[in-house]
Design a protein around this motif. Structure first.
Motif, PDB file in Angstrom:
ATOM      1  N   UNK A   4       0.832  -1.200   0.000  1.00  0.00           N
ATOM      2  CA  UNK A   4       0.000   0.000   0.000  1.00  0.00           C
ATOM      3  C   UNK A   4       0.867   1.250   0.000  1.00  0.00           C
ATOM      4  N   UNK A   5       0.578   2.135  -0.929  1.00  0.00           N
ATOM      5  CA  UNK A   5       1.330   3.383  -1.014  1.00  0.00           C
ATOM      6  C   UNK A   5       0.983   4.299   0.148  1.00  0.00           C
ATOM      7  N   UNK A  19      -7.057   3.456  -0.711  1.00  0.00           N
ATOM      8  CA  UNK A  19      -8.052   4.229  -1.434  1.00  0.00           C
ATOM      9  C   UNK A  19      -7.831   4.091  -2.937  1.00  0.00           C
ATOM     10  N   UNK A  20      -8.920   3.902  -3.671  1.00  0.00           N
ATOM     11  CA  UNK A  20      -8.836   3.811  -5.115  1.00  0.00           C
ATOM     12  C   UNK A  20      -8.435   2.447  -5.623  1.00  0.00           C
ATOM     13  N   UNK A  21      -8.012   1.583  -4.708  1.00  0.00           N
ATOM     14  CA  UNK A  21      -7.647   0.209  -5.083  1.00  0.00           C
ATOM     15  C   UNK A  21      -8.625  -0.770  -4.458  1.00  0.00           C
ATOM     16  N   UNK A  22      -8.767  -0.689  -3.138  1.00  0.00           N
ATOM     17  CA  UNK A  22      -9.668  -1.586  -2.425  1.00  0.00           C
ATOM     18  C   UNK A  22     -11.112  -1.093  -2.418  1.00  0.00           C
ATOM     19  N   UNK A  23     -11.325   0.168  -2.727  1.00  0.00           N
ATOM     20  CA  UNK A  23     -12.678   0.718  -2.821  1.00  0.00           C
ATOM     21  C   UNK A  23     -12.617   2.001  -3.637  1.00  0.00           C
TER      22      UNK A  23
END
Length: 402
Positions: A4-5, A19-23
């Motif tokens: 995670x960044x 954010x933006x990856x998992x939801x």
């Protein structure tokens, strides 16, 4: 394992997902931005007194949404479909609050414009509790002792609540389920009628239904605080009369001070007080305007406070500012059809000024610092300030939650 960044520091919630990856994600408001210019006119001794009152006492917001709004209201549709609501925890810790009644946006339709359904509520409640469980210095309050312990330990307590009971449909046992999951306060109805009663948008006020009376009885039995902030006048009176325990109006004002349906008439306010209830003074944009202050600010909000104190007694008044982080006024416009803005904010032919923010009560960080300063500036005694900052709410919770 997913890498995670790093996230911007003000996106504090849900640190265990990306954010933006998992939801789905939108850019969120920066909670450190301020537009309010209000500052109480206090000398050095008064400033020290205000800080002591805020520091030494239990301070409770009876109703707030301590989450971040989108930075751009063009993203509102995506935002409302996202169940992960980001909370500005660091900002809240600067607020002086001991506890906040946290009511999320189920009534305005996170996944559906017609409002949340049962599965939506349960899913979001679970996500909310998971987020809180991963925050240091944060607790979920289920008892009065939890709030007192939070004060002792320097923690921030969240009281889980809903603005509407629409999601239970006609199933009483769902109230038990919500209680078991930590819900301790429930609004009976939002702007539109549901199976429990009529809301503020309705032209014909049918009052509390037979099912609504059964729901009131079940909430009493469980120890759930009943809130009638968005209920119609008749539904408010019926609920207050039917309830064996005091009923709250967690966020509203006085219709005698500003004549819109969103405010409560004297009859409701007096009935609430006579049965031991508490009114939390509202501060969301375009609500607690007053005849003397047509551009809403802390001064117009406090016009409602002083009127309610005179009518109900200071032991029955507190504050439920109903604020959030971001452009609240534009947010209202974006969802005006759902909240019934054209109806519940209708002041008829009276002239009033639309504001970009409520000066002095813009968000949960500044609210109670400015309220305390205003009360000190206007000569209220320590005991009176202690009562309205949190003491009155603790009293009603001791009666209802036991």
């Amino acid at each position: 394992m997913t890498s995670h960044a790093a996230k911007p520091s003000h996106y504090e919630s849900f640190s265990y997902v990306e954010r933006g990856v998992d939801f789905p994600a939108v850019e969120l408001s920066d909670p450190s931005q301020r537009r309010s210019g209000f500052e109480a006119k206090l000398d050095e001794t008064q400033r020290a007194r205000a800080e002591r009152l805020l520091t030494d006492n239990v301070v409770i917001s009876f109703h707030d949404h301590p989450q971040l709004l989108p930075a751009d209201m063009a993203d509102i549709s995506t935002y409302l479909r996202t169940r992960q609501e980001f909370t500005a925890f660091t900002e809240l810790r600067r607020s002086g609050l001991t506890a906040v009644f946290d009511n999320w946006f189920g009534v305005i339709g996170s996944t559906r414009r017609s409002g949340w359904k049962w599965d939506d509520l349960i899913t979001t409640l679970g996500l909310r509790l998971a987020d809180l469980a991963h925050q240091d210095g944060v607790v979920v309050a289920r008892t009065v002792q939890d709030i007192l312990d939070a004060k002792r330990d320097g923690h921030l307590a969240f009281v889980m609540g809903t603005e509407s009971a629409s999601m239970i449909e006609n199933e009483l046992d769902r109230i038990d389920v919500l209680y078991g999951l930590g819900i301790r306060q429930m609004g009976l109805v939002y702007a539109e009628a549901n199976t429990l009663g009529s809301g503020q948008k309705e032209q014909r006020d049918g009052g509390l239904t037979a099912f609504g009376r059964r729901a009131v009885e079940r909430m009493n039995a469980l120890g759930v605080l009943i809130d009638v902030s968005h209920a119609s006048d008749r539904t408010c009176l019926d609920a207050i009369e039917s309830s064996a325990k005091p009923v709250a109006i967690t966020h509203a004002g006085a219709r005698a001070v500003w004549p819109i349906p969103r405010m409560k008439p004297d009859e409701v306010l007096k009935a609430c007080a006579e049965r031991g209830g508490v009114l939390g003074i509202e501060a969301a944009p375009h609500t607690t305007v007053s005849y003397d202050h047509r551009a809403q600010s802390i001064d117009s909000v406090m016009d409602h406070f002083t009127y309610a104190v005179d009518l109900m007694g200071i032991e029955h008044v507190a504050f439920g500012p109903d604020t959030l982080y971001g452009d609240h006024a534009n947010f209202q416009r974006a969802i005006s059809d759902v909240i019934g803005a054209s109806t519940v904010f209708d002041a008829g032919d009276l002239e009033w000024e639309r504001v970009t923010h409520v000066d002095g009560l813009e968000n949960p960080t500044e609210n109670f610092r400015n309220i305390t300063g205003w009360l000190v500036e206007h000569g209220y005694r320590d005991s009176e300030i202690q009562a309205v900052l949190g003491g009155n709410i603790l009293r009603i919770l001791n009666e209802v939650w036991r």
